[in-house]
Design a protein around this motif. Structure first.
Motif, PDB file in Angstrom:
ATOM      1  N   THR A   1      12.503  27.664  88.932  1.00 59.93           N
ATOM      2  CA  THR A   1      13.026  28.450  87.944  1.00 59.93           C
ATOM      3  C   THR A   1      12.777  29.801  87.473  1.00 59.93           C
ATOM      4  O   THR A   1      13.514  30.421  87.479  1.00 59.93           O
TER       5      THR A   1
ATOM      6  N   GLU B   1      24.550  23.184  83.230  1.00 57.23           N
ATOM      7  CA  GLU B   1      24.867  23.896  81.805  1.00 57.23           C
ATOM      8  C   GLU B   1      23.845  24.918  81.601  1.00 57.23           C
ATOM      9  O   GLU B   1      24.285  25.667  80.842  1.00 57.23           O
ATOM     10  N   GLU B   2      22.639  24.868  82.276  1.00 58.49           N
ATOM     11  CA  GLU B   2      21.689  25.983  81.865  1.00 58.49           C
ATOM     12  C   GLU B   2      21.570  27.063  82.949  1.00 58.49           C
ATOM     13  O   GLU B   2      20.919  27.931  82.780  1.00 58.49           O
ATOM     14  N   SER B   3      22.450  26.641  84.140  1.00 57.79           N
ATOM     15  CA  SER B   3      22.280  27.830  85.084  1.00 57.79           C
ATOM     16  C   SER B   3      22.840  29.065  85.033  1.00 57.79           C
ATOM     17  O   SER B   3      23.845  29.256  84.280  1.00 57.79           O
ATOM     18  N   ARG B   4      22.183  29.969  85.208  1.00 56.66           N
ATOM     19  CA  ARG B   4      22.354  31.582  85.380  1.00 56.66           C
ATOM     20  C   ARG B   4      22.945  32.218  86.881  1.00 56.66           C
ATOM     21  O   ARG B   4      22.966  33.114  86.818  1.00 56.66           O
TER      22      ARG B   4
END
Length: 342
Positions: free
Chosen positions: A119, A143-146
């Motif tokens: 991360t 859902e947290e991925s950039r």
């Protein structure tokens, strides 16, 4: 509209068409587009681009094939690919990605050995404006991925479809095992869910063992030496990849237990050959070449168009499909493996 604007629109349409098709096949010529035409359509960079790639570990044939595909597509699109081997070890891969993040790249593509292990260095690269393409397993929850895009197979489908083929061959009753990959790998988690969803429908199927072997063929052999001693009857075995399946097949043969039905994942050429000669019952194509080649194309498109993820251009999640392989269709799959980087 200028020629440049027209070119960008065409590339955007191509990528959106791939998303609508629900497959990376459109990205990699699977819809009848030649590689040369695809390069012209998506856009070959006039200046050489620098890309960094890493996957779980080049000891695995799936990962080795992916490296070959990434380098082939890199040459086609004028991308110099530098490799950071994960070595099938989360700690070693983290060190490699920390090293990657200390350098400047036009884009990077990563298959993490486990979710949450990379991360910080990945966020460092994203914050520096480097497009990151996620391959096969999630770097962080989606859902947290950039990341710029996530290219992966439907792992639940793969696990479930091979398990279903084994259960059908057993007539819905018997003793079965599952040898898992690395438990932190989201692909392995999906394959396990697919397996469990099938076996729970059959009360006469008994699951004997679900140990992880971490994609390691040596660990797989040790596990199977123990399983064959412990269980006088094993009717079928599902493995999260073909390398582990073939390693266990060798142990079974040495113990005179080669009647166990074996299912795997990846449909690498050695596994397809094993299906043809009866050493394996089934596998399923996890399209390493589409995923790694698609990552090259997505990275190039990100640079040439300047598009950011989520602005209507490159899809955030591209599902790469692949069929179940049994003796009935194995000859065709083997021929395709030999002729196309699919």
């Amino acid at each position: 509209m200028s020629g440049t604007e027209k070119s960008f629109t065409t590339r955007r349409d191509l990528l959106q068409g791939a998303a609508a098709a629900g497959t990376a096949a459109a990205l990699l010529g699977g819809l009848g587009v030649s590689s040369a035409a695809l390069a012209a359509e998506v856009g070959r960079s006039e200046k050489p681009l620098k890309a960094a790639f890493s996957n779980a570990g080049l000891q695995a044939t799936w990962c080795a094939q992916g490296k070959q595909a990434a380098e082939w597509w890199g040459k086609l699109f004028n991308v110099d690919v530098t490799w950071f081997d994960g070595q099938l070890d989360a700690v070693k891969q983290r060190a490699a990605i920390d090293n990657m993040a200390s350098q400047k790249w036009d884009f990077v593509a990563i298959q993490a050995f486990g979710i949450g292990t990379l991360t910080d260095p990945v966020n460092k690269m994203i914050d520096a404006g480097i497009p990151v393409i996620d391959m096969d397993t999630l770097i962080v929850p989606l859902e947290e991925s950039r990341v710029h895009s996530f290219l992966a197979p439907d792992n639940e489908f793969m696990g479930g479809s091979v398990t279903q083929a084994l259960v059908d061959a057993l007539g819905g009753k018997g003793k079965i095992t599952m040898t898992q990959g690395a438990l932190g790998h989201t692909g392995a988690q999906g394959r396990a869910r697919g397996f469990e969803a099938v076996v729970k429908k059959y009360p006469n199927i008994e699951v004997l063992d679900t140990q992880p072997a971490d994609w390691d063929v040596t660990k797989t052999a040790r596990i199977w030496e123990s399983l064959l001693t412990k269980h006088p009857q094993i009717d079928a075995a599902f493995f999260h990849n073909d390398d582990m399946a073939l390693a266990a097949a060798n142990v079974m043969k040495a113990h005179g237990r080669d009647k166990i039905l074996i299912g795997g994942v990846d449909a690498q050429p050695p596994a397809i050959e094993a299906v043809l000669d009866g050493r394996m019952f089934a596998t399923v194509r996890n399209p390493s070449c589409r995923i790694h080649g698609g990552a090259v194309i997505a990275g190039v498109a990100a640079i040439l168009t300047g598009e950011k993820q989520g602005d209507g251009g490159i899809p955030k999640h591209v599902i790469t499909d692949g069929p179940v392989v049994t003796k009935a269709n194995a000859p065709g799959m083997l021929w395709m493996e030999g002729h196309y980087l699919i």
